[in-house]
Design a protein around this motif. Structure first.
Motif, mmCIF file in Angstrom:
data_model
loop_
_atom_site.group_PDB
_atom_site.id
_atom_site.type_symbol
_atom_site.label_atom_id
_atom_site.label_comp_id
_atom_site.label_asym_id
_atom_site.label_seq_id
_atom_site.Cartn_x
_atom_site.Cartn_y
_atom_site.Cartn_z
ATOM 1 N N SER A 51 -55.508 2.140 -61.082
ATOM 2 C CA SER A 51 -54.628 2.723 -61.920
ATOM 3 C C SER A 51 -53.533 3.540 -60.981
ATOM 4 O O SER A 51 -52.494 3.645 -61.307
ATOM 5 C CB SER A 51 -54.717 3.052 -63.208
ATOM 6 N N ASP A 52 -54.161 4.179 -59.911
ATOM 7 C CA ASP A 52 -53.542 5.226 -59.113
ATOM 8 C C ASP A 52 -52.659 4.455 -58.117
ATOM 9 O O ASP A 52 -51.769 5.022 -57.595
ATOM 10 C CB ASP A 52 -54.397 5.966 -58.404
ATOM 11 N N LEU A 53 -52.968 3.209 -58.122
ATOM 12 C CA LEU A 53 -52.115 2.389 -56.988
ATOM 13 C C LEU A 53 -51.121 1.624 -57.733
ATOM 14 O O LEU A 53 -51.596 0.712 -58.536
ATOM 15 C CB LEU A 53 -53.024 1.792 -56.054
ATOM 16 N N ASP A 54 -49.870 1.460 -57.307
ATOM 17 C CA ASP A 54 -48.751 0.527 -57.505
ATOM 18 C C ASP A 54 -48.486 -0.270 -56.686
ATOM 19 O O ASP A 54 -48.034 0.002 -55.566
ATOM 20 C CB ASP A 54 -47.704 1.295 -58.245
ATOM 21 N N GLU A 55 -48.746 -1.600 -56.968
ATOM 22 C CA GLU A 55 -48.203 -2.747 -56.079
ATOM 23 C C GLU A 55 -46.794 -2.736 -55.676
ATOM 24 O O GLU A 55 -46.470 -2.995 -54.431
ATOM 25 C CB GLU A 55 -48.598 -3.846 -56.161
ATOM 26 N N ALA A 56 -46.188 -2.122 -56.409
ATOM 27 C CA ALA A 56 -44.811 -2.148 -56.213
ATOM 28 C C ALA A 56 -44.062 -0.793 -55.219
ATOM 29 O O ALA A 56 -42.995 -0.801 -54.885
ATOM 30 C CB ALA A 56 -43.855 -2.162 -57.579
ATOM 31 N N ALA A 57 -44.862 0.118 -55.289
ATOM 32 C CA ALA A 57 -44.740 1.324 -54.466
ATOM 33 C C ALA A 57 -45.822 1.566 -53.643
ATOM 34 O O ALA A 57 -46.809 2.399 -53.871
ATOM 35 C CB ALA A 57 -44.482 2.671 -55.415
ATOM 36 N N ARG A 72 -52.534 -6.951 -52.931
ATOM 37 C CA ARG A 72 -53.152 -6.973 -54.468
ATOM 38 C C ARG A 72 -53.936 -5.876 -54.526
ATOM 39 O O ARG A 72 -54.590 -5.420 -53.606
ATOM 40 C CB ARG A 72 -53.555 -8.246 -54.774
ATOM 41 N N THR A 82 -61.304 1.323 -55.410
ATOM 42 C CA THR A 82 -60.193 0.180 -55.363
ATOM 43 C C THR A 82 -60.210 -0.579 -54.069
ATOM 44 O O THR A 82 -60.347 0.055 -53.092
ATOM 45 C CB THR A 82 -59.014 0.994 -55.897
#
Length: 159
Positions: A51-57, A72, A82
C-alpha cells in the motif's frame, strides 16, 4: 602471509574472468537451462508494504522510463515486503556484447532503474560507488578497466 596474497590473487583473477565472460556472453552466468524470463518481467523485492507504493506515482528512475515500461506492484511471497515488477512494452532482442559494453542495452537500463527505485524507496537516496581514492590516481589499464566496470555495474544485475 604469501598464502593470503596468493589466495587473494586467485580470487581476483577468478572474478575478472567471470565478469569478462558474463559481459561477453551473458548466458554463461545462467544456470543450466536458464534464460531470460519469457514474460519479460524483472522484479525487485522492496522492504515496504504494497500500500506504500502507487503504480501511478513511480519513483524517479522508473518514472523516467515513462511509457516505455509497464509496472506492477504486489505483495512479496511470505509477507517479506513488496515486489516491484517492470517490463519493457516493446521487448527488444537480447543485447549483443557490443551493445552491453557501449551502454546501449534497454534491458540493462530497466534493471538499473529498478535497482535505483528500490534504493530510493528503502533508503531515500541512490547510493553511489566512487572508487577514486583521495587525490589524483595515475591512469593504468587496470584502473581504466575498474572504472568502466563501475559505470556498467548498475545495469548488470543477476540474470
Amino acid at each position: 602471509m604469501s598464502e593470503t596474497v596468493t589466495s587473494r590473487a586467485v580470487r581476483a583473477g577468478g572474478s575478472l574472468v567471470r565478469h569478462l565472460r558474463t559481459t561477453l556472453d551473458p548466458s554463461s552466468s545462467q544456470p543450466a537451462g536458464g534464460r531470460r524470463p519469457s514474460s519479460g518481467w524483472l522484479a525487485v523485492t522492496v522492504l515496504c508494504e504494497p500500500s506504500d507504493l502507487d503504480e501511478a506515482a513511480l519513483p524517479a528512475p522508473l518514472a523516467e522510463l515513462a511509457d516505455r515500461v509497464e509496472v506492477r506492484v504486489r505483495p512479496a511471497a511470505g509477507d517479506k515486503g513488496t515486489e516491484l515488477c517492470a517490463r519493457l512494452r516493446d521487448r527488444p532482442r537480447p543485447a549483443s556484447a557490443a551493445q552491453r559494453l557501449s551502454g546501449d542495452d534497454e534491458e540493462g537500463e530497466l534493471r538499473s532503474a529498478l535497482r535505483r527505485a528500490k534504493q530510493l524507496i528503502e533508503v531515500g537516496e541512490v547510493l553511489r560507488v566512487d572508487p577514486t581514492p583521495h587525490g589524483k590516481r595515475t591512469p593504468t589499464p587496470t584502473g581504466a578497466l575498474l572504472e568502466s566496470w563501475t559505470k556498467a555495474a548498475p545495469e548488470g544485475g543477476v540474470r
